[in-house]
Design an enzyme around this catalytic site. Structure first.
Site, mmCIF file in Angstrom:
data_model
loop_
_atom_site.group_PDB
_atom_site.id
_atom_site.type_symbol
_atom_site.label_atom_id
_atom_site.label_comp_id
_atom_site.label_asym_id
_atom_site.label_seq_id
_atom_site.Cartn_x
_atom_site.Cartn_y
_atom_site.Cartn_z
ATOM 1 N NE ARG A 107 -6.346 0.284 -2.150
ATOM 2 C CZ ARG A 107 -5.944 0.698 -3.571
ATOM 3 N NH1 ARG A 107 -5.827 1.822 -4.143
ATOM 4 N NH2 ARG A 107 -5.530 -0.348 -4.358
ATOM 5 N NE ARG A 113 -11.190 -1.424 -0.039
ATOM 6 C CZ ARG A 113 -9.736 -1.811 -0.567
ATOM 7 N NH1 ARG A 113 -9.621 -2.790 -1.338
ATOM 8 N NH2 ARG A 113 -8.889 -1.105 -0.032
ATOM 9 C CG HIS A 139 -2.007 -0.990 0.898
ATOM 10 N ND1 HIS A 139 -2.115 -2.323 0.992
ATOM 11 C CD2 HIS A 139 -3.234 -0.746 0.124
ATOM 12 C CE1 HIS A 139 -3.185 -2.806 0.777
ATOM 13 N NE2 HIS A 139 -3.882 -1.914 -0.002
ATOM 14 C CD GLU A 183 -9.687 -7.857 -1.778
ATOM 15 O OE1 GLU A 183 -8.743 -7.144 -2.421
ATOM 16 O OE2 GLU A 183 -10.301 -7.428 -0.889
ATOM 17 N NE ARG A 208 -1.221 -5.641 -1.742
ATOM 18 C CZ ARG A 208 -2.196 -5.075 -1.810
ATOM 19 N NH1 ARG A 208 -3.214 -5.766 -1.341
ATOM 20 N NH2 ARG A 208 -2.486 -4.071 -2.249
ATOM 21 C CB CYS A 222 -10.409 -1.654 -8.392
ATOM 22 S SG CYS A 222 -10.739 -2.882 -7.135
ATOM 23 C CG ASN A 227 -3.308 -4.399 -5.974
ATOM 24 O OD1 ASN A 227 -3.004 -4.674 -7.272
ATOM 25 N ND2 ASN A 227 -3.775 -3.600 -5.615
ATOM 26 C CG ASP A 228 -5.386 -8.083 -1.005
ATOM 27 O OD1 ASP A 228 -4.156 -8.416 -0.628
ATOM 28 O OD2 ASP A 228 -6.166 -7.234 -0.784
HETATM 29 C C1 PEP Z 1 -6.581 -5.009 -4.540
HETATM 30 O O1 PEP Z 1 -6.342 -6.107 -3.646
HETATM 31 O O2 PEP Z 1 -6.339 -5.309 -5.724
HETATM 32 C C2 PEP Z 1 -7.268 -3.927 -4.102
HETATM 33 C C3 PEP Z 1 -7.518 -3.348 -5.085
HETATM 34 O O3 PEP Z 1 -7.311 -3.641 -2.869
HETATM 35 P P1 PEP Z 1 -6.194 -3.028 -1.879
HETATM 36 O O4 PEP Z 1 -5.057 -3.043 -2.859
HETATM 37 O O5 PEP Z 1 -6.439 -1.814 -1.322
HETATM 38 O O6 PEP Z 1 -5.811 -4.340 -1.202
HETATM 39 MG MG MG Z 2 -7.180 -5.942 -1.853
#
Ligand code: PEP
Ligand code: MG
Length: 588
Positions: free
Chosen positions: A318, A355, A211, A454, A488, A525, A477-478
């Site tokens: 977020r 979210r 993040h 995710e 990550r 996203c 991402n997750d």
């Molecule tokens: C993701 O996991 O792809 C996502 C958009 O949420 P975050 O990056 O905030 O975990």
């Molecule tokens: Mg996520």
């Protein structure tokens, strides 16, 4: 002599400037510039802080004197002597003054900058006794900083001068861009630095989709993470270049290297100007498919950047960033409502996807410390799991979001769902939130309800999601992190974090296809949505809604305008079915 440090590129572009080292324990001090005419005031604040600590130590020495030698250990007396000596040391005092008068740093920033310089000198000392004096120096600096807390700066951090860069008439040295170099920065620190004067970031730790990296990207300034040792190798005020495209940090560059990078900077500017021409062009493929390009935001103020880049909505707000670094004072319903309403109103009727809080793992509530109390924080009490464990907080947030929906188009998105029971509980909380607003007679609006996909378990079991939600949003991402079991945020396994892994692509492809078959909306996203190398593949898989950092929208739009989905669909199916999609994606 020039040398380079390799890391992971998280944000494109090139910047050259002076390194500002931020030590982990003093990260919280404000960094801002003072006006030249305020230099004397700032130095007075420093002097007052230092004198207060000197007086405190002298008082302590006097009381020890009265106690007599038997009651006080010799070490304590020696320690106080050392602290006094360090406080009066000219190298500390003069160095700090220089940071203020030549670079126009505020007093606290100047003090910590000089601490970093002196700490390095102590580290280099051969004598172990002298080397250990570094801890004493750190202690006295902490004490001076504390003493200065009572003496506010005339230039308030957060005020309009916070973003001020030194004027052209200031000393030439102070006109350089400033690049923050730190071992680590939490997402909340990054948010804090959104308001600051830095033009680039370098950190030792972090992965591409941590993040911290995501916020750096949203700032649209060059950044490199995962360098492992930059904060050790770079010295305060070194000249450095960040090559965000190559994930490279060049320290003390020679004139030819600087000239080369100046050319690169000019090219980047020209590229931006070229893309800016696409601002008002609708994102439609060559075969007439309309594609929605939306923005990811962290705070309501980001809406202006989203609109400036032509976003047709916010695909991911977020909301957890409203909750971070609050030292226990979490935003209540009114504060949240005001923030959501602001984002909704500022989007002038375009949809805003809010979210619910996704706290935990690398986004601890309290800014400076990661949640490493648990061995596997990414697998722990995060996102919807946290919300369901804090029902009062959750319904408060739901009420605030529902109320904002009376002012525009709101989509409500729930992160990290995996179990049908969590879906049922979420729906029950939503019903409770509505009922409580009804009882209070407070207005609220309708929302479209979405689930983030995710966790592989969700992607492999979409039925309950398609039954209960209006749309799905792929959090790649997750999804990548949990499919491949690759943290990550951990740079040591960043080479295994592979968006093109066949297993990841299959989960993405089947989620898009099943959602479309069920007539439900589906978006991506995660960072994949803003990666131009993935745009054609995602279009070929049927994706028509992408949400990304505003700064990526025009580059992705250019790819959309070049695309013909009739050609891309069979090719994309082949890439997903391939044993080596990373090779198959190149064959077209
Ligand atoms: C993701 O996991 O792809 C996502 C958009 O949420 P975050 O990056 O905030 O975990
Ligand atoms: Mg996520």
């Amino acid at each position: 002599m020039a040398f380079s440090i390799h890391g992971l590129s998280v944000s494109r572009g090139v910047v050259m400037g002076r390194a500002v080292l931020v030590g982990s324990s003093r990260r919280d001090v404000a960094h801002y510039f003072v006006e030249p005419e305020q230099v004397a005031v700032e130095i007075d604040r420093l002097r007052a802080g230092r004198n207060a600590v000197i007086e405190e130590i002298i008082r302590l020495q006097a009381s020890i004197q009265q106690m007599g030698p038997k009651d006080t250990p010799q070490e304590l007396r020696a320690l106080l002597d050392v602290h006094l000596m360090l406080l009066k040391d000219e190298v500390l005092v003069e160095g700090v003054k220089q940071w203020v008068s030549e670079r126009f740093y505020n007093a606290e920033w100047a003090l910590t900058a000089q601490l970093e310089v002196l700490s390095r000198n102590f580290d280099d000392m051969e004598d172990p006794y002298l080397r250990e004096r570094k801890a004493d120096l750190e202690q006295i600096v902490e004490r001076v900083l504390r003493a200065m807390q009572g003496v506010a700066s005339p230039v308030l951090p957060g005020g309009p001068d916070r973003r001020r860069k030194p004027r052209k008439s200031d000393r030439e040295a102070a006109e350089d861009d400033l690049i923050l170099v730190a071992h680590d920065l939490s997402p909340a620190d990054m948010l804090h630095f959104k308001q600051s004067a830095f033009s680039g970031f370098v950190t030792d730790v972090g992965g591409k989709t941590s993040h911290t990296a995501i916020v750096a990207r949203s700032l649209d300034i060059p950044a490199v993470v995962g360098t492992r040792s930059a904060s050790q190798l770079v010295r305060q005020d070194d000249w450095i270049i960040i090559d965000g495209d190559a994930g490279l940090v060049i320290v003390d560059p020679s004139p030819p290297i600087r000239a080369e990078y100046q050319r690169k900077q000019a090219q980047n500017l020209a590229e931006r100007a070229r893309l800016a021409r696409l601002l008002h062009t609708p994102a439609v493929t060559r075969d007439g498919e309309v594609v929605e390009l939306m923005a990811n935001i962290e705070v309501p103020q980001d809406v202006s950047a989203a609109l400036a880049c032509g976003a047709v909505g916010v695909g991911l707000f977020r909301s957890e960033f409203l909750f971070m670094g609050r030292h226990g004072h979490l935003p209540d319903e009114e504060e949240q409502f005001a923030a959501y309403r602001r984002a909704v109103e500022d989007m002038h009727g375009l949809p805003v996807t809010i979210r619910t809080i996704d706290i935990g793992a690398d986004k601890p509530l309290d800014g400076s410390q990661r949640d490493d109390a648990h061995l596997n924080p990414a697998l722990g009490l995060r996102a919807i799991r946290w919300s369901l464990a804090e029902p009062a907080m959750f319904t408060t947030q739901l009420r605030a979001i529902l109320r904002a929906a009376a002012f525009g188009q709101v989509h409500l998105l729930v992160p990290m769902l995996a179990h049908e029971s969590q879906i049922q509980q979420t729906l029950a909380h939503l019903a409770r939130a509505r009922a409580s607003l009804d009882r209070r007679g407070v207005a609220y609006g309708p929302v479209q309800l979405g689930a983030m996909i995710e966790i592989p378990a969700a992607a492999l079991n979409l039925r309950p999601f398609l039954a209960h939600f209006d749309f799905l949003s792929l959090g790649t991402n997750d999804l990548i992190q949990y499919t491949l079991a690759v943290d990550r945020t951990d740079e040591s396994v960043a080479h295994l974090y592979e968006p093109l892994h066949p297993a990841v692509l299959r989960l993405v492809a089947q989620t898009i296809s099943q959602a479309r078959k069920s007539g439900k909306g589906v978006a991506v996203c995660g960072e994949m949505a803003g990666d131009v190398a993935m745009t054609h593949l995602l279009l070929g898989l049927g994706l028509r809604n992408f949400s990304m950092h505003p700064s990526r929208i025009l580059a992705v739009k250019e790819e959309v305008l070049r695309a013909d989905t009739r050609v891309l669909a069979p090719w994309a199916a082949g890439v997903v079915a391939a044993d080596h999609p990373e090779q198959a994606i190149l064959l077209r």
